[in-house]
Design an enzyme around this catalytic site. Structure first.
Site, mmCIF file in Angstrom:
data_model
loop_
_atom_site.group_PDB
_atom_site.id
_atom_site.type_symbol
_atom_site.label_atom_id
_atom_site.label_comp_id
_atom_site.label_asym_id
_atom_site.label_seq_id
_atom_site.Cartn_x
_atom_site.Cartn_y
_atom_site.Cartn_z
ATOM 1 N N CYS A 1 -5.572 -1.753 8.449
ATOM 2 C CA CYS A 1 -6.382 -1.930 7.114
ATOM 3 C C CYS A 1 -7.260 -2.912 7.037
ATOM 4 C CB CYS A 1 -5.235 -1.321 6.422
ATOM 5 S SG CYS A 1 -4.081 0.079 7.477
ATOM 6 N N ASN B 1 5.201 -5.501 9.290
ATOM 7 C CA ASN B 1 3.944 -5.265 10.737
ATOM 8 C C ASN B 1 2.978 -6.084 10.871
ATOM 9 O OD1 ASN B 1 3.203 -4.428 7.746
ATOM 10 N ND2 ASN B 1 0.989 -3.789 8.106
ATOM 11 N N SER C 1 3.089 6.549 5.767
ATOM 12 C CA SER C 1 2.607 6.919 4.649
ATOM 13 C C SER C 1 2.646 8.192 3.854
ATOM 14 C CB SER C 1 1.197 6.814 4.792
ATOM 15 O OG SER C 1 0.094 5.805 5.642
HETATM 16 C C1 LIG Z 1 2.107 2.438 10.272
HETATM 17 C C2 LIG Z 1 2.822 1.332 9.354
HETATM 18 C C3 LIG Z 1 2.709 2.611 7.520
HETATM 19 C C4 LIG Z 1 2.340 3.800 7.999
HETATM 20 O O1 LIG Z 1 2.766 4.733 8.752
HETATM 21 P P1 LIG Z 1 1.889 6.099 9.623
HETATM 22 O O2 LIG Z 1 2.239 7.152 10.799
HETATM 23 O O3 LIG Z 1 0.713 5.272 9.916
HETATM 24 O O4 LIG Z 1 1.009 6.675 7.769
HETATM 25 C C5 LIG Z 1 3.709 2.100 7.114
HETATM 26 N N1 LIG Z 1 4.373 1.025 7.166
HETATM 27 C C6 LIG Z 1 3.936 0.164 7.953
HETATM 28 C C7 LIG Z 1 4.906 -0.575 7.823
HETATM 29 C C8 LIG Z 1 3.541 0.943 9.161
HETATM 30 O O5 LIG Z 1 4.130 -0.595 10.161
#
Ligand SMILES: *Cc1c(COP(=O)(O)O)cnc(C)c1O
Length: 398
Positions: free
Chosen positions: A328, A154, A75
């Site tokens: 989320c 994701n 993030s």
């Molecule tokens: C999990 C994820 C994030 C966020 O990463 P964090 O380390 O949890 O903040 C951002 N982009 C994608 C595609 C993710 O799967």
């Protein structure tokens, strides 16, 4: 839940920490705890350790060590890349291009910038979740300062044509960022040949610890700081380094890229057997995402007439961990923005199940899901008036 064996199939949400990674980290919480900015022996050791982890990350991406900056995770890396480029380049233009299926770390950052006066184009995707390179090229204007397209999604696992998109960005002299959080360890990445200017990654998505990640920033790319303070990370990202986390990230990425084809063969075989079994035994079920251009461990299937949330609760009762929509949106009733962008009606998007397989899953885990899931779906459908009505209609039609 007692001693029930847990079947973990939610690797896109997070992974366990590999034992070798944890072992490498422990000394940096205890004897080797020095602040890398201090000047005595244990601090110099800490500094050296951070630099060797930086080299490990660079090697995995085909980048230079001085192009890698450690952050608190995916993030922060996404926020930094997008806000940093926007702030430093606003005199050149106010236009940003991204896709409609990005992670919220990208989407919500872009929405924030819209309120600050930037214009954002959200490119559509096809039914498989693919961005069309022609759409990207057509969207570029003389005002465009940044293109941000994720490497792999994701939720549905679709792998975007990053090399092609990068070449278009470079041809038009527009910075190209990719959120590669889901891609590390699953696809081969080479930032040079793929014309990637900025890339986000996060350790806990590839068997490393939570709360540590990195942003690759190609040499020469100008972007503003996100975190202001001390002079760490060449004055670009303040804050005492997460020493043990950085060591874990370095070790985890080394292991993750050591045998990508081997990892994929193993995980894909389990995923394909799971998918074949589910589609063969459960009616009114459909695969989401691209049949081939997808992450090897990603299974995302919609089951008509049921709620994904209810499915998850019943699976949890059987010790099976999965997800619906993205982490989320779980707990809220809005359907996945990714499935909607692929053109799926909201009713079907509600009934989607994502199972993401990883390293430690076994053939037994797949057997168990193939035993439990059809029963769960049947049970929920038997309670669904929608399903009763639809199957009655079908009977009349035969
Ligand atoms: C999990 C994820 C994030 C966020 O990463 P964090 O380390 O949890 O903040 C951002 N982009 C994608 C595609 C993710 O799967």
């Amino acid at each position: 839940m007692g001693d029930q064996h847990i079947i973990y199939m939610d690797h896109a949400a997070t992974t366990y920490v590999r034992p070798e990674v944890l072992e490498a980290m422990i000394p940096y919480h205890t004897g080797h705890f020095g602040n890398p900015s201090s000047i005595y022996g244990i601090a110099r050791d800490a500094k050296k350790t951070v630099e060797s982890a930086r080299a490990q990350v660079a090697k995995a991406l085909g980048a230079l060590p001085e192009e890698i900056y450690f952050t608190s995770g995916g993030s922060e890396s996404d926020n930094w890349a997008i806000k940093g480029i926007a702030t430093a380049n606003r005199k050149k233009g106010l236009h940003i291009i991204t896709s409609s299926i990005e992670h919220h770390a990208v989407l919500n950052t872009c929405e924030f910038l819209e309120k600050e006066g930037f214009q954002v184009t959200y490119l559509p995707v096809d039914e498989f979740g693919l961005v069309n390179p022609d759409d990207l090229e057509k969207a570029i204007t003389s005002e465009t300062i940044l293109i941000s397209i994720m490497y792999a999604n994701n939720e549905i696992g679709t792998i975007e044509p990053i090399g092609e998109l990068g070449a278009i960005a470079r041809k038009h002299h527009v910075y190209f960022h990719t959120d590669a959080v889901q891609a590390i360890g699953n696809v081969g990445i080479d930032v040079r040949s793929q014309n990637i200017d900025l890339l986000s990654l996060s350790a806990h998505k590839f068997y490393g610890p939570k709360g540590v990640g990195a942003l690759y920033i190609r040499k020469g790319v100008k972007l503003a700081n996100l975190i202001h303070g001390g002079g760490q990370e060449h004055g670009k990202r303040a804050g005492t380094e997460n020493l043990a986390g950085i060591v874990g990230l370095g070790k985890a990425i080394d292991l993750a890229v050591a045998d990508i084809p081997g990892h994929n063969v193993k995980v894909r075989a389990m995923r394909d057997r799971l998918l074949d079994g589910v589609l063969r035994t459960i009616p009114h079920a459909k695969l989401n995402g691209h049949p081939e251009k997808r992450l090897a461990g990603n299974f995302n299937v919609s089951f008509d007439f049921i709620e994904g949330e209810s499915m998850l609760l019943w699976l949890d009762d059987e010790g099976i961990c999965g997800s619906t929509g993205s982490a989320c949106t779980s707990g809220s009733l809005s359907p996945s923005h990714v499935l909607l962008a692929c053109g799926m009606p909201a009713e079907s998007a509600h009934g989607s199940l994502r199972l993401t397989l990883g390293d430690e899953n076994t053939a037994d885990d797949v057997d168990r899901v193939l035993d439990v899931l059809p029963k769960v779906v049947a049970k929920l459908r038997n309670m669904s008036p929608l399903f009763q009505n639809a199957t009655k209609e079908e009977e009349y039609h035969v």
